[in-house]
Design an enzyme around this catalytic site. Structure first.
Site, short mmCIF file in Angstrom:
data_model
loop_
_atom_site.label_atom_id
_atom_site.label_comp_id
_atom_site.label_asym_id
_atom_site.label_seq_id
_atom_site.Cartn_x
_atom_site.Cartn_y
_atom_site.Cartn_z
N LYS A 122 0.81 -1.22 0.00
CA LYS A 122 0.00 0.00 0.00
C LYS A 122 0.84 1.26 0.00
O LYS A 122 0.41 2.29 -0.51
CB LYS A 122 -0.95 0.02 1.21
CG LYS A 122 -2.10 -0.96 1.10
CD LYS A 122 -3.19 -0.60 2.08
CE LYS A 122 -4.36 -1.54 1.96
NZ LYS A 122 -5.46 -1.20 2.87
N LYS A 206 -7.26 -10.70 -7.97
CA LYS A 206 -8.42 -10.68 -7.08
C LYS A 206 -9.43 -9.62 -7.53
O LYS A 206 -9.02 -8.55 -7.97
CB LYS A 206 -7.91 -10.32 -5.68
CG LYS A 206 -8.72 -10.89 -4.55
CD LYS A 206 -8.03 -10.61 -3.22
CE LYS A 206 -8.86 -9.67 -2.40
NZ LYS A 206 -8.39 -9.49 -1.04
N LYS A 209 -11.85 -3.45 -5.23
CA LYS A 209 -12.47 -2.15 -5.41
C LYS A 209 -11.50 -1.13 -5.99
O LYS A 209 -11.90 -0.09 -6.48
CB LYS A 209 -13.11 -1.63 -4.11
CG LYS A 209 -12.30 -1.74 -2.85
CD LYS A 209 -13.21 -1.42 -1.63
CE LYS A 209 -12.56 -1.81 -0.32
NZ LYS A 209 -13.47 -1.75 0.82
#
Ligand code: TRP
Length: 346
Positions: A122, A206, A209
């Site tokens: 991240k 995966k 969002k």
């Protein structure tokens, strides 16, 4: 960490999990998290929160955040979570999470956090520009779990490392403060990588969002037309469906669509293949589209109904927060005592 194995935890079993209010929920969240939560609430005392403290580790627009929280709460309710059974609340409404997180920040070691792969992903190329909160986020997650002495935590595979860290923190706290078995060592309830919902555009990624392509996912708030269209456009191959799952090993997109079909019908992929073996995607996709619309359509409709009059959601969240506070406060009081903080008569 201690060498001797502590006696098993004898406190009651509790489930806890949370979802961040940072982006639209999709089929992966629904099957991997929400449906599971709704199932568990019938078996074990269940706490499900909206992780707004976690969300602000990355910038969230202040004017939108409360509505993002309501949207997750609406998804919980529309997926079958029952406020009479599960305690549903916003994380920021229960101050004990952040208070315990501070104490646990002083228990966890830098070396432990340095190993967290999600932080590395991240924070990307510019670690020095990431918030300090993003770095210490797994410690807050440990606090979320331990403040309720939760024993089972339904999460995705990507959270397994955070659960291991939670166990390490719990163990070190118990050891350092001479309170063996004070915190339970919680277990991750994951469903294994095979059951993951993958992107409709790339069977090896995966469903997420944060994927820039909206066609890669089925959002819970997509209408039935959008659902059908996205499935029609989903990446596939030209071969017909085989008779066995292992023949799908090198066909990730086909495997994903069969897996989604199976999960939506609560069957195994093998059972789905018994029905569709020999058929091509021209036949399979419309069936999948109908099934997805039948399952997700009502969830989206219910979410829209709830969001149309947020008073009901707000009542659920306020009552849940009160119950959560009542459950969290005794743990926090015990922690303060164990750490030795001042208190009247102490
Ligand atoms: N980190 C989790 C995620 O991104 C969300 C989360 C925060 C959570 N606190 C938690 C999940 C505690 C389980 C338990 O998915």
């Amino acid at each position: 960490m201690t060498d001797q194995t502590p006696a098993p935890y004898t406190g009651s079993q509790r489930v806890l999990s949370g979802v961040q209010p940072s982006g639209a929920l999709h089929l992966g969240n629904y099957l991997g998290a929400l449906v599971k939560f709704a199932r568990l609430q019938h078996e074990i005392e269940t706490f499900i929160f909206v992780a707004d403290l976690h969300a602000i580790t990355a910038w969230q627009e202040p004017a939108k955040l409360a509505d993002q929280v309501r949207e997750i709460a609406a998804a919980y309710l529309a997926s079958g979570l029952d406020p009479a059974k599960a305690t549903i609340f916003p994380q920021s409404a229960v101050g004990a999470h952040a208070e315990l997180a501070w104490v646990l920040n002083c228990v966890a070691r830098l070396g432990w956090l340095d190993r967290m792969t999600q932080f590395k992903e991240k924070s990307g190329q510019h670690k020095e520009r990431a918030s300090v909160g993003l770095y210490t986020y797994p410690v807050l997650q440990a606090a979320d779990i331990l403040i309720y002495k939760a024993t089972q935590v339904p999460v995705g595979e990507d959270q397994r490392q955070h659960l291991e860290l939670t166990r390490d923190i719990a163990q070190k706290f118990n050891h350092d403060f001479g309170a063996e078995n004070f915190f339970p060592l919680p277990e991750a309830l994951t469903q294994g990588p095979g059951a993951r919902v993958m992107s409709l555009r790339d069977g090896s990624a995966k469903m997420s969002k944060s994927d820039p392509s909206d066609n890669s996912r089925l959002n819970l708030l997509d209408g039935v037309d959008a659902i059908a269209q996205k499935i029609r456009k989903a990446k596939t191959d030209a071969a017909p469906l085989p008779e066995t799952i292992h023949e799908l090993a090198d066909r990730p997109e086909a495997l994903n669509l069969v897996g989604i079909y199976a999960a939506l019908e609560d069957r195994t992929p093998a059972e789905v293949l018994v029905e569709f073996a020999g058929q091509g995607f021209g036949a399979f996709k419309p069936k999948l589209a109908d099934l997805a619309a039948a399952r997700l359509g009502p969830v989206g409709d219910e979410m829209r109904r709830l969001l149309g009059d947020p008073a009901e959601i707000d009542r659920v969240l306020a009552a849940g927060a009160e119950r959560a506070r009542a459950a969290a406060e005794p743990t926090l009081a015990e922690v303060k005592q164990l750490v030795g903080f001042w208190g009247p008569g102490r």
